[in-house]
Design a protein around this motif. Structure first.
Motif, PDB file in Angstrom:
ATOM      1  N   PHE A   9       3.826   6.857  -1.920  1.00 31.31           N
ATOM      2  CA  PHE A   9       3.369   5.873  -2.907  1.00 31.31           C
ATOM      3  C   PHE A   9       2.762   6.578  -4.110  1.00 31.31           C
ATOM      4  N   MET A  10       1.894   7.561  -3.853  1.00 30.40           N
ATOM      5  CA  MET A  10       1.264   8.318  -4.942  1.00 30.40           C
ATOM      6  C   MET A  10       2.325   9.035  -5.777  1.00 30.40           C
ATOM      7  N   LEU A  11       3.329   9.600  -5.125  1.00 28.62           N
ATOM      8  CA  LEU A  11       4.410  10.282  -5.818  1.00 28.62           C
ATOM      9  C   LEU A  11       5.198   9.307  -6.683  1.00 28.62           C
ATOM     10  N   ILE A  53       7.484  -3.205 -15.159  1.00 31.01           N
ATOM     11  CA  ILE A  53       7.986  -2.568 -13.955  1.00 31.01           C
ATOM     12  C   ILE A  53       7.547  -3.418 -12.775  1.00 31.01           C
ATOM     13  N   MET A  54       8.526  -3.899 -12.002  1.00 33.35           N
ATOM     14  CA  MET A  54       8.215  -4.628 -10.785  1.00 33.35           C
ATOM     15  C   MET A  54       7.927  -3.576  -9.727  1.00 33.35           C
ATOM     16  N   LEU A  55       6.701  -3.545  -9.239  1.00 34.56           N
ATOM     17  CA  LEU A  55       6.257  -2.589  -8.221  1.00 34.56           C
ATOM     18  C   LEU A  55       5.794  -3.422  -7.038  1.00 34.56           C
ATOM     19  N   THR A  56       6.639  -3.496  -6.007  1.00 35.25           N
ATOM     20  CA  THR A  56       6.424  -4.470  -4.953  1.00 35.25           C
ATOM     21  C   THR A  56       6.876  -3.955  -3.595  1.00 35.25           C
ATOM     22  N   THR A  57       6.416  -4.597  -2.541  1.00 34.05           N
ATOM     23  CA  THR A  57       6.857  -4.240  -1.196  1.00 34.05           C
ATOM     24  C   THR A  57       8.224  -4.841  -0.884  1.00 34.05           C
ATOM     25  N   SER A  58       8.653  -5.814  -1.640  1.00 38.15           N
ATOM     26  CA  SER A  58       9.909  -6.500  -1.355  1.00 38.15           C
ATOM     27  C   SER A  58      11.120  -5.636  -1.700  1.00 38.15           C
ATOM     28  N   SER A  59      11.999  -5.488  -0.717  1.00 40.82           N
ATOM     29  CA  SER A  59      13.271  -4.808  -0.964  1.00 40.82           C
ATOM     30  C   SER A  59      14.419  -5.811  -0.881  1.00 40.82           C
ATOM     31  N   SER A  60      14.083  -7.086  -0.948  1.00 36.05           N
ATOM     32  CA  SER A  60      15.069  -8.159  -0.868  1.00 36.05           C
ATOM     33  C   SER A  60      16.046  -8.081  -2.043  1.00 36.05           C
ATOM     34  N   ILE A  81      10.884  -1.193  -8.504  1.00 39.08           N
ATOM     35  CA  ILE A  81      10.556  -0.143  -7.546  1.00 39.08           C
ATOM     36  C   ILE A  81       9.954  -0.786  -6.300  1.00 39.08           C
ATOM     37  N   THR A  82      10.551  -0.462  -5.147  1.00 38.76           N
ATOM     38  CA  THR A  82       9.977  -0.902  -3.886  1.00 38.76           C
ATOM     39  C   THR A  82       8.904   0.103  -3.492  1.00 38.76           C
ATOM     40  N   LYS A  83       7.707  -0.402  -3.233  1.00 40.24           N
ATOM     41  CA  LYS A  83       6.574   0.465  -2.883  1.00 40.24           C
ATOM     42  C   LYS A  83       6.863   1.204  -1.580  1.00 40.24           C
TER      43      LYS A  83
END
Length: 140
Positions: free
Chosen positions: A120-122, A88-95, A111-113
């Protein structure tokens, strides 16, 4: 109680803390190994000799020091030994470019953080619910 081994590849201390706290609040017993750079993640996989030591699930950030998350994803998914492990890619990037490149690299989920702590917790709770309670993943 169900148990799962998670590999979290993340260099942001705040995100590490939030992710581990979200998993700790669950009723599921998880073992979470934390690695903070891409090169160390590849070295971790190269050092695995027993299938029972393989992670059941990888949470991977794109923006990592030494090797990017995309490079780590490519290493995992190009390996006969590890390509069955869900990533699972869990990152700030929404590019859109990062999203497309991740799916072309056979990421299982992107998933964009969320920026908000509660959101984020959800999100982590929902990852856990789906990937641990609903989906069947191969045991090593």
């Amino acid at each position: 109680m169900k148990s799962i081994n998670i590999l979290l590849v993340e260099d942001n201390e705040g995100d590490i803390l939030l992710t581990t706290e979200a998993f700790e609040e669950s009723r599921i017993v998880n073992s979470i190994k934390i690695i903070k750079d891409g090169k160390e993640a590849v070295n971790f996989f190269e050092g695995l000799s027993r299938r029972e030591d393989f992670p059941d699930l990888v949470l991977l950030d794109i923006n990592l020091p030494k090797l990017s998350g995309q490079e780590v994803l490519m290493f995992i998914k190009n390996s006969e030994k590890y390509k069955h492990i869900p990533v699972i890619m869990l990152t700030t990037s929404s590019s859109e470019r990062d999203i497309l490149q991740s799916y072309k690299g056979h990421v299982n989920c992107y998933i964009t953080k969320p920026i908000d702590v509660n959101d984020f917790m959800l999100a982590v709770t929902k990852i856990e619910d789906f990937w641990i309670n609903i989906v069947s993943i191969p045991k090593n």
